[in-house]
Design an enzyme around this catalytic site. Structure first.
Site, mmCIF file in Angstrom:
data_model
loop_
_atom_site.group_PDB
_atom_site.id
_atom_site.type_symbol
_atom_site.label_atom_id
_atom_site.label_comp_id
_atom_site.label_asym_id
_atom_site.label_seq_id
_atom_site.Cartn_x
_atom_site.Cartn_y
_atom_site.Cartn_z
ATOM 1 C CD GLU A 286 18.177 9.073 40.305
ATOM 2 O OE1 GLU A 286 17.382 8.420 41.005
ATOM 3 O OE2 GLU A 286 18.978 8.556 39.517
ATOM 4 C CB CYS A 320 15.337 11.125 48.475
ATOM 5 S SG CYS A 320 16.841 10.238 48.091
HETATM 6 N N1 LIG Z 1 15.808 10.258 44.451
HETATM 7 C C1 LIG Z 1 16.990 10.745 44.786
HETATM 8 O O1 LIG Z 1 18.034 10.168 44.518
HETATM 9 C C2 LIG Z 1 17.069 12.049 45.540
HETATM 10 C C3 LIG Z 1 18.278 12.419 46.109
HETATM 11 C C4 LIG Z 1 18.360 13.625 46.811
HETATM 12 C C5 LIG Z 1 17.239 14.422 46.952
HETATM 13 N N2 LIG Z 1 16.065 14.021 46.402
HETATM 14 C C6 LIG Z 1 14.870 14.837 46.582
HETATM 15 O O2 LIG Z 1 15.212 16.212 46.457
HETATM 16 C C7 LIG Z 1 14.368 17.017 47.250
HETATM 17 C C8 LIG Z 1 15.188 17.945 48.106
HETATM 18 O O3 LIG Z 1 16.061 18.686 47.335
HETATM 19 P P1 LIG Z 1 15.773 20.191 46.895
HETATM 20 O O4 LIG Z 1 14.997 20.880 47.953
HETATM 21 O O5 LIG Z 1 17.069 20.768 46.464
HETATM 22 O O6 LIG Z 1 14.815 19.971 45.638
HETATM 23 P P2 LIG Z 1 14.278 21.070 44.614
HETATM 24 O O7 LIG Z 1 13.426 20.340 43.644
HETATM 25 O O8 LIG Z 1 13.692 22.231 45.292
HETATM 26 O O9 LIG Z 1 15.600 21.602 43.883
HETATM 27 C C9 LIG Z 1 16.478 20.720 43.209
HETATM 28 C C10 LIG Z 1 17.236 21.525 42.163
HETATM 29 O O10 LIG Z 1 16.319 21.957 41.176
HETATM 30 C C11 LIG Z 1 16.498 23.346 40.936
HETATM 31 N N3 LIG Z 1 15.266 23.926 40.408
HETATM 32 C C12 LIG Z 1 14.251 24.506 41.090
HETATM 33 N N4 LIG Z 1 13.306 24.930 40.219
HETATM 34 C C13 LIG Z 1 13.720 24.582 38.972
HETATM 35 C C14 LIG Z 1 13.183 24.728 37.663
HETATM 36 N N5 LIG Z 1 12.018 25.317 37.449
HETATM 37 N N6 LIG Z 1 13.889 24.271 36.617
HETATM 38 C C15 LIG Z 1 15.074 23.655 36.815
HETATM 39 N N7 LIG Z 1 15.647 23.489 38.026
HETATM 40 C C16 LIG Z 1 14.975 23.946 39.095
HETATM 41 C C17 LIG Z 1 16.938 23.875 42.283
HETATM 42 O O11 LIG Z 1 17.538 25.140 42.160
HETATM 43 C C18 LIG Z 1 17.910 22.780 42.711
HETATM 44 O O12 LIG Z 1 19.150 22.958 42.083
HETATM 45 C C19 LIG Z 1 13.544 16.049 48.071
HETATM 46 O O13 LIG Z 1 12.280 15.907 47.475
HETATM 47 C C20 LIG Z 1 14.333 14.756 47.978
HETATM 48 O O14 LIG Z 1 13.561 13.599 48.178
HETATM 49 C C21 LIG Z 1 15.962 12.868 45.695
HETATM 50 N N1 LIG Z 2 21.523 7.635 48.503
HETATM 51 C C1 LIG Z 2 21.097 8.130 49.795
HETATM 52 C C2 LIG Z 2 19.925 9.041 49.699
HETATM 53 C C3 LIG Z 2 20.006 10.137 48.686
HETATM 54 C C4 LIG Z 2 18.841 11.057 48.795
HETATM 55 O O1 LIG Z 2 18.705 11.949 49.510
HETATM 56 C C5 LIG Z 2 20.742 6.969 50.705
HETATM 57 O O2 LIG Z 2 20.771 5.817 50.272
HETATM 58 O O3 LIG Z 2 20.439 7.207 51.858
#
Ligand SMILES: NC(=O)c1ccc[n+]([C@@H]2O[C@H](COP(=O)([O-])OP(=O)(O)OC[C@H]3O[C@@H](n4cnc5c(N)ncnc54)[C@H](O)[C@@H]3O)[C@@H](O)[C@H]2O)c1
Ligand SMILES: N[C@@H](CCC=O)C(=O)O
Length: 515
Positions: A286, A320
């Site tokens: 995600e 996100c």
């Molecule tokens: N689509 C969704 O449902 C959803 C939900 C929440 C957040 N997000 C996205 O997440 C991002 C924000 O979160 P963030 O800053 O924690 O993201 P991030 O990608 O920096 O980190 C996410 C996780 O990945 C880990 N990580 C970092 N490098 C890694 C590697 N090389 N291998 C494995 N794991 C690794 C981090 O330690 C953390 O636990 C935004 O881009 C947001 O849009 C998406």
């Molecule tokens: N599920 C949340 C977003 C999660 C991502 O950051 C929403 O619907 O706002």
């Protein structure tokens, strides 16, 4: 008999008793700040010299906790434990696994404000946002437990005379769950329990900004009866522990939520087959979004402005699903823009521990720096209408920022900023607005504010996002009601909190018997 699923209600903080209860929870959490937290491997508490120091983003000097940090050796130890535990956990009855989730949900419900108060401190979430995060964590447990009960006997398939065919699901193996800091409870818990209830064992690597809430949740699962070794809590560096586990030949699947770049890295690395590996790893990812609200000329313009402001600036735009693009048909552009600016100027930015705060800080220094850089880019790419300023002297505070008249191909219309910044673009007509909305590599959420039925139907077909909302904002999906997840570079097209999500954590087996 299990009650029908119903989402957890949000707390009404205008009720004095609720407000007091939340303040008491904040006091309780404050009294526990600065403690040490170990790893949990096979139920054993493991303390390391190296620590992850979790701080309050609203007050950099306040330490939330010092959390032991896994390295490759400890990750390997946890993998061995999880691999061993899979042998028997995969054979436990689905009903017993579901019951653990029901019990865990009940425990969290009783300690709801305590979890939310911890997120106020550890993630900088204002009260309402923290309360919604805890409610969503409860929902994931309640919903996935019920989904497992529905799936436990498989799905009927056809049989012929003299032949019986059965089709059912079995678990995969050891799953590596990698979670983000922005929904430090809901997403961390949801991805963990989906993996567990389907009979897999888990190595949980939470985000380094919010490891304490994840530790507290691991404790809840223990209290709910999850046997030792089934869930192993191993916070650590993404590039060290994350890469090691993603590459590991015994990893069967990876459930990742986070940024586009890390998601792509994991997807690529997981595709490589390592010596001793006898399967192709599954990746559930995600990722990010560049979400838009489209405003038609025939629309409730007050609703449009309110929806843009709430979706752009809720939790400082660190969702996100956040609205980072407002695409408005030219006939009503000035009206919507001016009202959004007016509403934005009224938002209270400050310490999220105060009930009246609408917007707290952003998560850390690097997020602060990145967002401020994007604001500078935005000033070149458009007209700064309000905000644009930041203050990182005590915490990481950035004013909600509106930038007008931005070209659809500008960087701030294309790249995920993940902060309180919304760009406005003017569309010639509704078709043009949809064209702009689809003009990014992401496809997570989107909303259309319109009274024109034909245009709404056109958007239903043509607005290419995983979560499309009509006449409301683009954040706040509810488990079981609006299954959540996006297209294109927003991930692997899965839907958390939806009826087909658990299947991603299992494999289907067909058994055919002749007699
Ligand atoms: N689509 C969704 O449902 C959803 C939900 C929440 C957040 N997000 C996205 O997440 C991002 C924000 O979160 P963030 O800053 O924690 O993201 P991030 O990608 O920096 O980190 C996410 C996780 O990945 C880990 N990580 C970092 N490098 C890694 C590697 N090389 N291998 C494995 N794991 C690794 C981090 O330690 C953390 O636990 C935004 O881009 C947001 O849009 C998406
Ligand atoms: N599920 C949340 C977003 C999660 C991502 O950051 C929403 O619907 O706002």
């Amino acid at each position: 008999m299990v009650q029908p699923y119903k989402h957890e209600p949000l707390t009404d903080f205008t009720v004095e008793a609720n407000r007091k209860a939340f303040e008491e929870a904040l006091t309780k959490v404050e009294a526990e700040l600065g403690k040490d937290y170990p790893l949990i491997i096979g139920g054993e508490r493991v303390t390391t010299d190296e620590k992850i120091v979790s701080i309050n983003p609203a007050n950099k000097t306040e330490v939330i906790g010092r959390v032991s940090k896994a390295n490759k050796e400890l990750a390997e130890k946890a993998m061995k434990v999880a691999d061993e535990a899979f042998k028997w956990w995969s054979k436990t009855k689905p009903e017993a696994r579901a019951d653990i989730l029901f019990r865990a949900a009940a425990i969290v419900r009783r300690r709801k404000h305590e979890f939310s108060a911890l997120m106020v401190k550890e993630a900088g979430k204002p009260w309402k946002e923290a309360d919604a995060d805890t409610a969503e964590a409860i929902d994931f447990m309640e919903y996935y437990a019920r989904q497992m009960l529905k799936l436990k006997d498989g799905i009927p398939v056809e049989s012929r005379p003299g032949e019986t065919n059965r089709f059912f699901y079995i678990p995969l193996g050891v799953g590596v769950v990698i979670s983000p800091w922005n929904f430090p409870f809901a997403i961390m818990a949801g991805t963990t329990v989906a993996s567990l209830v389907t009979g897999n064992t888990v190595l949980l690597k939470p985000a380094s900004a919010t490891p304490v809430v994840a530790y507290k949740f691991a404790e809840v699962l223990e209290e709910a009866g999850l046997p030792a070794g089934v869930l192993n809590y191993i916070p650590g560096s993404g590039s060290e522990v994350g890469d090691y586990l993603v590459d590991h030949p015994r990893t069967r699947f990876i459930s990742f939520t986070g940024s586009r770049d890390v998601g792509i890295r994991i997807y690529e690395r997981a595709a490589k087959v390592h010596p001793g590996q006898i399967w192709l790893k599954r990746v559930i990812a995600e990722m990010g979004g560049k979400d838009a609200i489209v405003v038609d000329k025939e629309a409730d313009l007050e609703l449009a402005a309110q929806s843009i402001v709430a979706s752009a600036f809720g939790f400082s735009g660190q969702k996100c699903s956040a609205c980072s693009r407002a695409i408005v048909v030219e006939d009503v552009y000035d009206q919507v823009l001016n009202r959004v600016v007016e509403l934005t100027k009224q938002l209270k930015v400050g310490d999220p521990a105060e009930q009246s705060t609408f917007m707290g800080p952003v998560i850390d220094q690097s997020a602060y720096n990145k967002i401020m850089e994007y604001i500078e880019i935005g000033k070149q790419e458009g007209r700064l209408m309000t905000g644009g300023e930041g203050d990182d002297s005590k915490g990481f505070f950035i004013q909600p920022t509106v930038i007008a008249d931005v070209d659809p191909n500008a960087r701030i219309m294309q790249e995920e900023i993940f902060g309180p910044v919304v760009a406005f673009a003017k569309a010639k007509d509704f078709d043009h607005a949809l064209e702009i909305a689809n003009n990014t590599e992401y496809g997570l959420t989107g909303a259309v504010i319109s009274r024109n039925r034909a245009n709404l139907e056109k958007a239903r077909e043509e607005f290419h996002v995983g979560n499309l909302y009509f006449n409301r904002g683009c954040t706040g999906a509810i488990v079981g009601y609006q299954p959540f997840g996006g297209f294109n570079m927003s991930g692997t097209d899965s839907k958390a909190g939806g009826p087909d999500y658990l299947i991603l954590h299992m494999q289907a087996k067909t058994v055919s018997e002749m007699f």
